[in-house]
Design a protein around this motif. Structure first.
Motif, PDB file in Angstrom:
ATOM      1  N   ALA A  33       0.825  -1.298   0.045  1.00  0.00           N
ATOM      2  CA  ALA A  33       0.031  -0.029  -0.171  1.00  0.00           C
ATOM      3  C   ALA A  33       0.794   1.238  -0.135  1.00  0.00           C
ATOM      4  O   ALA A  33       0.362   2.292  -0.448  1.00  0.00           O
ATOM      5  CB  ALA A  33      -0.856   0.180   1.252  1.00  0.00           C
ATOM      6  N   ALA A  34       2.086   1.264   0.646  1.00  0.00           N
ATOM      7  CA  ALA A  34       2.851   2.121   0.725  1.00  0.00           C
ATOM      8  C   ALA A  34       3.806   2.504  -0.770  1.00  0.00           C
ATOM      9  O   ALA A  34       4.588   3.329  -0.517  1.00  0.00           O
ATOM     10  CB  ALA A  34       3.886   2.322   1.892  1.00  0.00           C
ATOM     11  N   GLY A  35       3.731   1.598  -1.648  1.00  0.00           N
ATOM     12  CA  GLY A  35       4.451   1.561  -2.677  1.00  0.00           C
ATOM     13  C   GLY A  35       5.686   1.063  -2.641  1.00  0.00           C
ATOM     14  O   GLY A  35       6.709   1.074  -3.343  1.00  0.00           O
ATOM     15  N   THR A  36       6.102   0.202  -1.445  1.00  0.00           N
ATOM     16  CA  THR A  36       7.576   0.136  -1.091  1.00  0.00           C
ATOM     17  C   THR A  36       7.773  -1.624  -1.601  1.00  0.00           C
ATOM     18  O   THR A  36       8.640  -1.716  -2.224  1.00  0.00           O
ATOM     19  CB  THR A  36       7.805  -0.158   0.452  1.00  0.00           C
ATOM     20  N   LEU A  37       6.534  -2.366  -1.468  1.00  0.00           N
ATOM     21  CA  LEU A  37       6.642  -3.776  -2.127  1.00  0.00           C
ATOM     22  C   LEU A  37       6.879  -3.856  -3.588  1.00  0.00           C
ATOM     23  O   LEU A  37       5.925  -3.254  -4.273  1.00  0.00           O
ATOM     24  CB  LEU A  37       5.773  -4.580  -1.411  1.00  0.00           C
ATOM     25  N   LYS A  38       7.723  -4.565  -4.119  1.00  0.00           N
ATOM     26  CA  LYS A  38       7.770  -4.595  -5.552  1.00  0.00           C
ATOM     27  C   LYS A  38       7.086  -5.891  -6.156  1.00  0.00           C
ATOM     28  O   LYS A  38       6.214  -6.109  -6.991  1.00  0.00           O
ATOM     29  CB  LYS A  38       9.065  -4.487  -6.188  1.00  0.00           C
ATOM     30  N   PHE A  39       7.496  -7.117  -5.487  1.00  0.00           N
ATOM     31  CA  PHE A  39       6.929  -8.496  -5.734  1.00  0.00           C
ATOM     32  C   PHE A  39       7.400  -9.093  -4.429  1.00  0.00           C
ATOM     33  O   PHE A  39       8.361  -8.978  -3.711  1.00  0.00           O
ATOM     34  CB  PHE A  39       7.285  -8.938  -6.956  1.00  0.00           C
ATOM     35  N   ALA A  40       6.730 -10.274  -4.394  1.00  0.00           N
ATOM     36  CA  ALA A  40       7.195 -11.305  -3.037  1.00  0.00           C
ATOM     37  C   ALA A  40       6.480 -12.429  -3.516  1.00  0.00           C
ATOM     38  O   ALA A  40       5.282 -12.703  -4.050  1.00  0.00           O
ATOM     39  CB  ALA A  40       6.788 -10.853  -1.816  1.00  0.00           C
ATOM     40  N   GLY A  41       7.068 -13.633  -2.681  1.00  0.00           N
ATOM     41  CA  GLY A  41       6.470 -14.986  -2.866  1.00  0.00           C
ATOM     42  C   GLY A  41       7.417 -15.986  -2.235  1.00  0.00           C
ATOM     43  O   GLY A  41       8.567 -15.975  -2.085  1.00  0.00           O
ATOM     44  N   PRO A  42       6.968 -17.263  -1.900  1.00  0.00           N
ATOM     45  CA  PRO A  42       7.657 -18.279  -1.395  1.00  0.00           C
ATOM     46  C   PRO A  42       8.398 -19.149  -2.360  1.00  0.00           C
ATOM     47  O   PRO A  42       7.976 -19.474  -3.402  1.00  0.00           O
ATOM     48  CB  PRO A  42       6.522 -19.364  -0.575  1.00  0.00           C
ATOM     49  N   PHE A  43       9.556 -19.529  -2.069  1.00  0.00           N
ATOM     50  CA  PHE A  43      10.198 -20.511  -2.587  1.00  0.00           C
ATOM     51  C   PHE A  43       9.426 -22.038  -2.242  1.00  0.00           C
ATOM     52  O   PHE A  43       8.991 -22.056  -0.922  1.00  0.00           O
ATOM     53  CB  PHE A  43      12.022 -20.707  -2.253  1.00  0.00           C
ATOM     54  N   LEU A  44       9.609 -22.821  -3.144  1.00  0.00           N
ATOM     55  CA  LEU A  44       8.803 -24.080  -2.831  1.00  0.00           C
ATOM     56  C   LEU A  44       9.872 -25.409  -2.891  1.00  0.00           C
ATOM     57  O   LEU A  44      10.703 -25.480  -3.715  1.00  0.00           O
ATOM     58  CB  LEU A  44       7.892 -24.400  -3.669  1.00  0.00           C
ATOM     59  N   ASP A  45       9.682 -26.158  -1.943  1.00  0.00           N
ATOM     60  CA  ASP A  45      10.557 -27.675  -2.049  1.00  0.00           C
ATOM     61  C   ASP A  45      10.081 -28.634  -2.852  1.00  0.00           C
ATOM     62  O   ASP A  45       9.099 -28.325  -3.598  1.00  0.00           O
ATOM     63  CB  ASP A  45      10.728 -28.137  -0.620  1.00  0.00           C
ATOM     64  N   ASP A  46      10.768 -29.614  -2.999  1.00  0.00           N
ATOM     65  CA  ASP A  46      10.228 -30.766  -3.884  1.00  0.00           C
ATOM     66  C   ASP A  46       8.761 -31.200  -3.963  1.00  0.00           C
ATOM     67  O   ASP A  46       8.346 -31.508  -4.877  1.00  0.00           O
ATOM     68  CB  ASP A  46      11.312 -31.815  -3.985  1.00  0.00           C
ATOM     69  N   ALA A  47       8.256 -31.085  -2.690  1.00  0.00           N
ATOM     70  CA  ALA A  47       6.955 -31.792  -2.337  1.00  0.00           C
ATOM     71  C   ALA A  47       5.829 -30.340  -2.458  1.00  0.00           C
ATOM     72  O   ALA A  47       4.874 -30.460  -2.395  1.00  0.00           O
ATOM     73  CB  ALA A  47       6.888 -31.975  -0.921  1.00  0.00           C
ATOM     74  N   GLY A  48       6.409 -29.187  -2.915  1.00  0.00           N
ATOM     75  CA  GLY A  48       5.419 -28.110  -3.246  1.00  0.00           C
ATOM     76  C   GLY A  48       5.268 -27.298  -1.844  1.00  0.00           C
ATOM     77  O   GLY A  48       4.233 -26.548  -2.001  1.00  0.00           O
ATOM     78  N   LYS A  49       5.900 -27.583  -0.734  1.00  0.00           N
ATOM     79  CA  LYS A  49       5.413 -26.784   0.371  1.00  0.00           C
ATOM     80  C   LYS A  49       6.691 -25.664   0.518  1.00  0.00           C
ATOM     81  O   LYS A  49       7.889 -25.733   0.083  1.00  0.00           O
ATOM     82  CB  LYS A  49       6.131 -27.790   1.632  1.00  0.00           C
ATOM     83  N   PRO A  50       6.163 -24.312   1.025  1.00  0.00           N
ATOM     84  CA  PRO A  50       7.076 -23.185   1.273  1.00  0.00           C
ATOM     85  C   PRO A  50       8.506 -23.647   2.049  1.00  0.00           C
ATOM     86  O   PRO A  50       7.902 -24.391   3.137  1.00  0.00           O
ATOM     87  CB  PRO A  50       6.297 -22.305   1.777  1.00  0.00           C
ATOM     88  N   CYS A  51       9.669 -23.209   1.532  1.00  0.00           N
ATOM     89  CA  CYS A  51      10.918 -23.529   2.268  1.00  0.00           C
ATOM     90  C   CYS A  51      11.744 -22.110   2.314  1.00  0.00           C
ATOM     91  O   CYS A  51      12.708 -22.226   2.760  1.00  0.00           O
ATOM     92  CB  CYS A  51      11.410 -24.591   1.538  1.00  0.00           C
ATOM     93  N   GLY A  52      10.984 -20.877   1.813  1.00  0.00           N
ATOM     94  CA  GLY A  52      11.886 -19.815   1.718  1.00  0.00           C
ATOM     95  C   GLY A  52      11.049 -18.830   1.281  1.00  0.00           C
ATOM     96  O   GLY A  52       9.798 -18.828   0.877  1.00  0.00           O
ATOM     97  N   SER A  53      11.649 -17.429   1.252  1.00  0.00           N
ATOM     98  CA  SER A  53      10.849 -16.476   0.554  1.00  0.00           C
ATOM     99  C   SER A  53      11.685 -15.448  -0.338  1.00  0.00           C
ATOM    100  O   SER A  53      12.976 -15.384  -0.115  1.00  0.00           O
ATOM    101  CB  SER A  53      10.294 -15.616   1.694  1.00  0.00           C
ATOM    102  N   LEU A  54      11.175 -15.029  -1.196  1.00  0.00           N
ATOM    103  CA  LEU A  54      11.850 -13.892  -2.141  1.00  0.00           C
ATOM    104  C   LEU A  54      10.913 -12.764  -2.138  1.00  0.00           C
ATOM    105  O   LEU A  54       9.767 -12.759  -2.459  1.00  0.00           O
ATOM    106  CB  LEU A  54      11.817 -14.292  -3.713  1.00  0.00           C
ATOM    107  N   VAL A  55      11.592 -11.623  -1.659  1.00  0.00           N
ATOM    108  CA  VAL A  55      10.843 -10.365  -1.390  1.00  0.00           C
ATOM    109  C   VAL A  55      11.741  -9.077  -2.035  1.00  0.00           C
ATOM    110  O   VAL A  55      12.851  -9.168  -1.996  1.00  0.00           O
ATOM    111  CB  VAL A  55      10.556  -9.969  -0.122  1.00  0.00           C
TER     112      VAL A  55
END
Length: 97
Positions: A33-55
């Motif tokens: 909302a402040a215009g600070t975030l450009k993009f974000a989402g989780p990294f996924l492991d081999d089972a498709g579960k989140p194991c990290g983040s990219l922000v």
């Protein structure tokens, strides 16, 4: 300047991620909302579960970027084993170009 956070979760911390997700999403929504975030989402492991983040965020300098990363509820909850913060040049498909 855009800074990218590459975050690796601690092993066996999926429940910490799940428990803190609502606060994390609310934090990112505030940055967006402040215009600070450009993009974000989780990294996924081999089972498709989140194991990290990219922000990716817009910040004045590395100190400001570190402050944003440290204030993420995931970081405050101790989710991350490692966080790498790097300046990044958005060359291709940059919506502001």
């Amino acid at each position: 300047m855009i800074y990218v956070f590459v975050c690796k979760d601690k092993p066996d911390h999926l429940q910490v991620r799940l428990d803190n997700r609502p606060a994390h999403v609310a934090y990112l929504n505030e940055l967006n909302a402040a215009g600070t975030l450009k993009f974000a989402g989780p990294f996924l492991d081999d089972a498709g579960k989140p194991c990290g983040s990219l922000v990716a965020v817009e910040a004045a300098d590395i100190a400001a970027a570190k402050s944003l990363a440290e204030n993420d509820p995931y970081a405050k909850a101790g989710l991350f084993e490692q966080v790498d913060i790097r300046p990044w040049n958005w060359v291709f498909n940059n919506p502001s170009a």
